[in-house]
Write an enzyme that holds these catalytic residues in place. Structure first.
Site, PDB file in Angstrom:
ATOM      1  N   GLY A  49       0.769  -1.215   0.000  1.00 59.32           N
ATOM      2  CA  GLY A  49       0.000   0.000   0.000  1.00 59.32           C
ATOM      3  C   GLY A  49       0.805   1.271   0.000  1.00 59.32           C
ATOM      4  O   GLY A  49       1.980   1.278  -0.347  1.00 59.32           O
ATOM      5  N   GLU A 113       1.583  -2.137   8.894  1.00 62.42           N
ATOM      6  CA  GLU A 113       2.816  -2.788   8.425  1.00 62.42           C
ATOM      7  C   GLU A 113       3.907  -2.541   9.451  1.00 62.42           C
ATOM      8  O   GLU A 113       3.741  -1.720  10.357  1.00 62.42           O
ATOM      9  CB  GLU A 113       3.218  -2.266   7.037  1.00 62.42           C
ATOM     10  N   ARG A 274      11.934  -4.042   9.015  1.00 63.47           N
ATOM     11  CA  ARG A 274      12.244  -4.993   7.947  1.00 63.47           C
ATOM     12  C   ARG A 274      13.655  -5.565   8.004  1.00 63.47           C
ATOM     13  O   ARG A 274      13.862  -6.744   7.757  1.00 63.47           O
ATOM     14  CB  ARG A 274      12.122  -4.244   6.625  1.00 63.47           C
ATOM     15  N   HIS A 335      14.761  -5.506  -2.300  1.00 62.32           N
ATOM     16  CA  HIS A 335      13.440  -4.930  -2.521  1.00 62.32           C
ATOM     17  C   HIS A 335      13.480  -3.448  -2.895  1.00 62.32           C
ATOM     18  O   HIS A 335      12.727  -2.999  -3.754  1.00 62.32           O
ATOM     19  CB  HIS A 335      12.629  -5.129  -1.236  1.00 62.32           C
ATOM     20  N   ARG A 370      13.987   2.355   4.840  1.00 63.94           N
ATOM     21  CA  ARG A 370      12.687   2.954   4.490  1.00 63.94           C
ATOM     22  C   ARG A 370      11.550   2.358   5.312  1.00 63.94           C
ATOM     23  O   ARG A 370      11.447   1.139   5.460  1.00 63.94           O
ATOM     24  CB  ARG A 370      12.415   2.698   3.002  1.00 63.94           C
TER      25      ARG A 370
HETATM   26  C1  SIN Z   1       4.791  -4.798   0.860  1.00 65.16           C
HETATM   27  O1  SIN Z   1       3.642  -4.886   0.432  1.00 65.16           O
HETATM   28  O2  SIN Z   1       5.221  -5.519   1.767  1.00 65.16           O
HETATM   29  C2  SIN Z   1       5.694  -3.801   0.275  1.00 65.16           C
HETATM   30  C3  SIN Z   1       5.433  -2.477   0.797  1.00 65.16           C
HETATM   31  C4  SIN Z   1       6.660  -1.628   0.653  1.00 65.16           C
HETATM   32  O3  SIN Z   1       7.697  -2.109   0.274  1.00 65.16           O
HETATM   33  O4  SIN Z   1       6.587  -0.452   0.985  1.00 65.16           O
END
Ligand code: SIN
Length: 503
Positions: A49, A113, A274, A335, A370
């Site tokens: 998102g 998240e 992350r 990523h 990030r």
């Molecule tokens: C995800 O959907 O895990 C990716 C979101 C992101 O990398 O900001």
């Protein structure tokens, strides 16, 4: 060489490039060039998102604090302030252009998240947020006749004369064209393809960063590569992102013996930052001598899973994994690149006439790591800003004459191109990945340097130039990582663990 003159040149057609083009359209003719189909960019594949402080429980100040905390002390605070302050307006604008974010009743629905202290992630069609944003921006641009889209046009190099950027040399149908512009906005995205495992599409080969570097632009923070903890790991499946929103909605990580493990590494568990989760997975894989761990969402209601994550559900099913009843094999993958072409908050690079926005740029908004789902927002906010500044500080390409324009193409193909590509990706994954050291980085550099002769030429195929750019970008990542001797954010060196944080 054919010479094309336009007012504004935008290179790249993801969220940042398209938002910039839309901003420029009221000021003159705009060329959007892209090396593949218009919609083939990282934006199209973004799942989880777009973060924005719009929910009742959230404030711009809290979004600011979460972003700064994730960046591990290295964010540019002014850039973060711009991002969080202007984000809501850019989102409301997108909604007014037709973006349909998921709702709960009539209200926007926000998910969670990692490292967010509030539910602030908007999503569309469950897990196709980027696709929805791309759809809306393409439609908007389509209705603006001054925007001309030029697909399958590959940027070979920027046109730099006396230190100013006047556009780009482009390879189209085997011929070089010079596109001259009063301002050029670079929005070519990232470079995940330099790693063996990546969530990025095939187009993410670092072309914009490499071209800007060759042009003499300042490049910054290249050591900061974000690895996503969960990409699908199945022998016959493509590398496919499994959104962090899965963990935001309750998915659990399990090791190869199906045991929960993440809290042994960090008290915040599945929703720790992350970089922490990725490193914990690597350690657990090493401890259990396995090549993957599992993501488990089977405890959630099957209908809810299918509705909330339709794209992930369908994709996994295609590879014989029913995520409503089975554990999903996952492994981290490259990523997002926090570093890139250095810009100020107006999108200006160190080269007059050249602007940058989105993943190719380094505004400093992400610091060393990030915050999840800040990147689509960054593309919108800084794409719009780069457009506004490009209009303000145009340069005149009128005096550039065709005789100033030369870019000899080599008739040679790169020998062993496939082997080189594979060797870079392997060397980067094994030696400049989630956990690095001076020794491993030096090994990566040795591999990259074996082919430095490849950098001397411009090739007549996209494929060969992509390999050249992957080499160049890998070189920048590795040399920056060697220079930064301490561990910080996503840059983790096991020969120098992070300093303990003193409160
Ligand atoms: C995800 O959907 O895990 C990716 C979101 C992101 O990398 O900001």
């Amino acid at each position: 060489m054919e010479v094309v003159r336009v007012d504004y040149l935008v290179i790249g057609s993801g969220v940042a490039g398209l938002r910039a083009a839309i901003g420029l359209a009221s000021e003159g003719s705009v060329y959007v060039i892209t090396k593949d189909e218009l919609k083939e960019s990282s934006t199209e594949y973004a799942q989880g998102g777009i973060a924005v402080a719009l929910s009742d429980e959230d404030t711009i100040g809290i979004h600011f604090e979460d972003t700064i905390k994730a960046g591990d002390g290295l964010c540019d605070e002014d850039a973060v302030r711009v991002l969080v302050n202007e984000g809501p307006e850019r989102i409301m604008e997108l909604i007014s252009w037709g973006a349909e974010f998921d709702r709960s009743g009539t209200k926007l629905a926000f998910t969670m998240e990692a490292a967010h202290s509030r539910r602030r992630i908007l999503h569309a069609q469950g897990d196709s947020t980027g696709r929805e944003i791309e759809r809306v921006l393409i439609n908007k641009a389509r209705n603006m006749p001054v925007i001309r889209k030029y697909s399958f046009a590959y940027v070979l190099d920027l046109i730099i004369i006396d230190g100013l950027c006047y556009g780009a040399y482009v390879l189209k149908d085997g011929q070089v064209e010079a596109i001259l512009a009063q301002a050029t906005v670079l929005a070519t995205g990232g470079a995940g393809q330099v790693y063996l495992r990546t969530t990025n599409p095939a187009v993410a080969t670092g072309d914009g960063i490499a071209a800007a570097f060759r042009a003499g632009a300042v490049i910054e923070d290249m050591e900061f590569v974000q690895f996503h903890p969960t990409s699908l790991f199945a022998p016959l499946a493509p590398q496919f992102l499994l959104s962090e929103a899965l963990r935001g909605e309750g998915a659990i990580l399990r090791n190869i013996h199906k045991e929960e493990f993440i809290r042994n590494y960090h008290p915040e568990g599945e929703l720790a930052a992350r970089d922490i989760v990725s490193r914990a997975i690597v350690s657990e894989m090493q401890r259990t001598k396995s090549r993957h761990v599992y993501l488990d969402i089977t405890h959630l209601d099957a209908d809810y899973i299918k509705k909330r994550f339709p794209r992930i559900y369908r994709t996994c099913l295609k590879y014989d994994i029913d995520i409503t009843t089975e554990l999903i094999p996952v492994c981290p993958a490259a990523h997002y690149l926090m570093g890139g072409v250095k810009t100020d908050t107006a999108g200006r690079t160190s080269i007059p006439g050249l602007f940058a926005a989105g993943e190719v740029a380094c505004t400093g908004v992400h610091g060393a790591n990030r915050l999840a789902s800040n990147s689509l927002l960054e593309g919108l906010v800084f794409g719009a800003r780069a457009a506004a500044e490009a209009v303000n500080s145009r340069i005149s390409p009128m005096e550039v004459s065709p005789s100033d324009l030369t870019l000899p193409l080599s008739g040679d193909r790169i020998e062993d191109a496939d082997e080189i590509r594979q060797a870079i990706r392997k060397a980067m994954w094994e030696n400049a990945g989630i956990i690095r050291s001076s020794k491993s980085l030096s090994t990566a550099l040795e591999t990259i340097n074996k082919w430095d002769h490849v950098l001397d030429k411009t090739y007549s195929t996209r494929y060969d130039n992509e390999i050249k750019n992957m080499l160049q970008t890998s070189y920048l990542i590795v040399t920056s990582a060697l220079k930064r001797q301490e561990s910080v954010g996503a840059h983790y060196r096991n020969d120098s663990p992070p300093e303990p944080h003193i409160p």
